[in-house]
Scaffold this motif. Structure first.
Motif, PDB file in Angstrom:
ATOM      1  N   ILE A 149       0.818  -1.221   0.000  1.00 25.53           N
ATOM      2  CA  ILE A 149       0.000   0.000   0.000  1.00 25.53           C
ATOM      3  C   ILE A 149       0.850   1.269   0.000  1.00 25.53           C
ATOM      4  N   LEU A 150       2.109   1.162   0.444  1.00 22.90           N
ATOM      5  CA  LEU A 150       3.018   2.320   0.416  1.00 22.90           C
ATOM      6  C   LEU A 150       3.825   2.373  -0.867  1.00 22.90           C
ATOM      7  N   GLY A 151       3.643   1.426  -1.740  1.00 25.82           N
ATOM      8  CA  GLY A 151       4.456   1.333  -2.943  1.00 25.82           C
ATOM      9  C   GLY A 151       5.807   0.716  -2.628  1.00 25.82           C
ATOM     10  N   ASP A 152       6.780   1.008  -3.463  1.00 22.71           N
ATOM     11  CA  ASP A 152       8.137   0.501  -3.249  1.00 22.71           C
ATOM     12  C   ASP A 152       8.838   1.364  -2.196  1.00 22.71           C
ATOM     13  N   ARG A 185       1.406   3.581  15.230  1.00 22.56           N
ATOM     14  CA  ARG A 185       1.754   3.720  13.811  1.00 22.56           C
ATOM     15  C   ARG A 185       0.798   4.722  13.173  1.00 22.56           C
ATOM     16  N   LYS A 186       1.298   5.429  12.167  1.00 22.69           N
ATOM     17  CA  LYS A 186       0.483   6.328  11.365  1.00 22.69           C
ATOM     18  C   LYS A 186       0.835   6.098   9.898  1.00 22.69           C
ATOM     19  N   ILE A 187      -0.189   5.906   9.098  1.00 19.61           N
ATOM     20  CA  ILE A 187      -0.027   5.694   7.666  1.00 19.61           C
ATOM     21  C   ILE A 187      -0.508   6.948   6.955  1.00 19.61           C
ATOM     22  N   ARG A 188       0.282   7.408   5.994  1.00 22.01           N
ATOM     23  CA  ARG A 188      -0.089   8.599   5.223  1.00 22.01           C
ATOM     24  C   ARG A 188      -0.038   8.258   3.740  1.00 22.01           C
ATOM     25  N   ILE A 189      -1.199   8.301   3.116  1.00 18.87           N
ATOM     26  CA  ILE A 189      -1.309   8.054   1.678  1.00 18.87           C
ATOM     27  C   ILE A 189      -2.100   9.206   1.079  1.00 18.87           C
ATOM     28  N   GLY A 190      -1.426  10.032   0.288  1.00 15.63           N
ATOM     29  CA  GLY A 190      -2.076  11.236  -0.214  1.00 15.63           C
ATOM     30  C   GLY A 190      -2.424  12.148   0.950  1.00 15.63           C
ATOM     31  N   THR A 218       6.840   4.852  -2.661  1.00 14.50           N
ATOM     32  CA  THR A 218       6.442   5.609  -3.848  1.00 14.50           C
ATOM     33  C   THR A 218       4.968   6.029  -3.796  1.00 14.50           C
ATOM     34  N   LYS A 219       4.174   5.421  -2.868  1.00 19.14           N
ATOM     35  CA  LYS A 219       2.758   5.758  -2.762  1.00 19.14           C
ATOM     36  C   LYS A 219       2.372   6.380  -1.426  1.00 19.14           C
ATOM     37  N   GLY A 220       3.235   6.236  -0.428  1.00 26.92           N
ATOM     38  CA  GLY A 220       2.888   6.763   0.881  1.00 26.92           C
ATOM     39  C   GLY A 220       3.975   6.478   1.896  1.00 26.92           C
TER      40      GLY A 220
END
Length: 431
Positions: free
Chosen positions: A181-184, A332-337, A321-323
């Motif tokens: 989900i975060l890309g590479d 944890r914190k995920i940031r996508i866009g 590459t995506k987040g």
């Protein structure tokens, strides 16, 4: 129930006979007719007290021996154990080699200062015992190599004491990163605040009667005694450790290795300072840039300038590459866009959860299957820490050949892959 079908003969002695201690030999024997795993603890202050509590809490273990070079620590540990465990004789020792000669011990735990970790583990392997050893894995690169060789030769079980490895948060972070989900992932930032303070300039003095200072030093260079070189502040000295960096590297680098298992380390470039207000000499602060195959890794003493890191005393930040994902031991914190979230429900659980770090080790002792933080994994994860300290001490970038495990074109740096032992201690050769 028999957990260990037989013991390997202790073919090699420790090469020592300090203070009249005889060479240690063990005959090929069967495990004791007991349904309990019999445990001995080496180093019983501080984290060693936790070892005592943890292993006394399992119904299928029995602690039968304690060892510490400080009589005060040993007495306190005996009192602690007596409050936790009833029945059975518990013997106390000032020299861990007495434990290696015991034919009725299955497991050794080690919570000594760092410069003892390798010898205790290797001698335990050679005497047919499994090991739960505290971090860091070893004092030097060559020691880690020797530990792995001995573990493999004698078919033993080892678990590194990175207890946070067993936590659900680390497992979930690994699942999220591996899901794509975060890309590479191209960059990882690791940090731990704090460093060594100078400890001023105390005078040397006679060691207290309850402390065997010569044995405490063991394979480390000889030094006259001063309390700050011992016990709680020993990590302030390169003779015994590598400071806060050596202490905490594995705890946060662990999540990087769980998640993406970086390979192809090729360069290490460290910067930093040592204290100028005392005798301590490990890093006051240290930053290290690592180049892996397709991955940049940056260690810093202060949190990096990325979202969510400022108030984290220790943490890891994955940039893809995506987040991105920022985590510490429990969050944890995920940031996508523009989205910021704690989890992504669409990512399924794919990694089996741990029964607990110590329970996982004991289950492995029974099954003979590798535990979660097994030695090969722990050695690979620990290696960049050692190389970072070499670069720091030499004040220059070093290039690493991962295949040969040598520093390229730098004889001085290669010599630092092992710190020669003080006579008569020797690093066993199980190659």
């Amino acid at each position: 129930m028999t957990y260990i079908k037989n013991r390997r003969q202790f073919m090699k002695t420790t090469g020592l006979s300090l203070a009249g201690l005889p060479y240690i030999t063990c005959n090929l024997i069967k495990s004791p007719p007991s349904d309990k795993i019999r445990v001995a603890h080496v180093g019983v202050n501080g984290m060693g007290s936790s070892h005592i509590r943890w292993f006394a809490g399992f119904e299928d273990t029995q602690t039968v021996a304690l060892c510490d070079v400080d009589d005060h620590h040993l007495a306190k540990a005996k009192n602690l154990l007596s409050s936790l465990q009833t029945g059975g004789q518990v013997d106390g020792y000032g020299d861990y080699r007495r434990i290696m000669d015991r034919k009725d011990i299955d497991v050794v735990t080690c919570a000594t200062p760092d410069h003892w970790h390798a010898l205790v583990a290797i001698h335990a392997f050679e005497s047919g015992k499994d090991v739960y050893g505290e971090k860091p894995l070893s004092y030097s690169v060559k020691e880690g190599q020797a530990m792995l060789a001995a573990k493999q030769k004698h078919n033993r079980i080892f678990q590194l004491g990175t207890q946070i490895h067993a936590g659900d948060n680390y497992h979930r972070v690994a699942e999220l990163v591996q899901s794509g989900i975060l890309g590479d992932i191209h960059t990882v930032r690791l940090w731990k605040t704090g460093g060594t303070s100078g400890l001023r300039y105390p005078e040397f003095q006679d060691p207290p009667e309850h402390l065997d200072w010569n044995m405490w030093l063991g394979p480390a260079p000889y030094s006259e005694y001063t309390p700050v070189r011992c016990h709680k502040t020993y990590r302030s000295f390169f003779d015994y450790s590598g400071g806060v960096f050596a202490d905490f590297w594995c705890h946060i680098a662990d999540i990087m290795y769980m998640s993406i298992h970086p390979t192809g380390l090729s360069s290490i470039d460290a910067r930093g300072e040592v204290p100028t207000d005392g005798i301590a000499d490990t890093p006051k602060w240290i930053d290290v840039d690592y180049k892996f195959e397709g991955l940049d890794v940056h260690w810093t003493t202060t949190p990096p300038d990325v979202p969510g890191a400022k108030d984290m005393g220790i943490g890891a930040h994955f940039e893809g590459t995506k987040g991105s994902l920022t985590c510490d031991y429990n969050t944890r914190k995920i940031r996508i866009g523009n989205d910021v979230m704690d989890d992504v429900n669409e990512v399924p659980k794919s990694i089996a959860r741990s029964p607990g770090h110590q329970r996982n080790f004991l289950d492995s002792v029974k099954s003979r299957n590798e535990p979660e933080s097994h030695l090969a994994y722990a050695r690979e994860m620990t290696l960049p820490m050692h190389l970072g300290l070499i670069s720091f001490r030499l004040k220059r970038k070093i290039n690493w050949d991962a295949r040969s495990e040598q520093i390229v074109g730098d004889a001085e740096a290669n010599a630092m892959l092992f710190r020669p032992y003080r006579s008569p201690w020797e690093l066993p050769n199980n190659g």
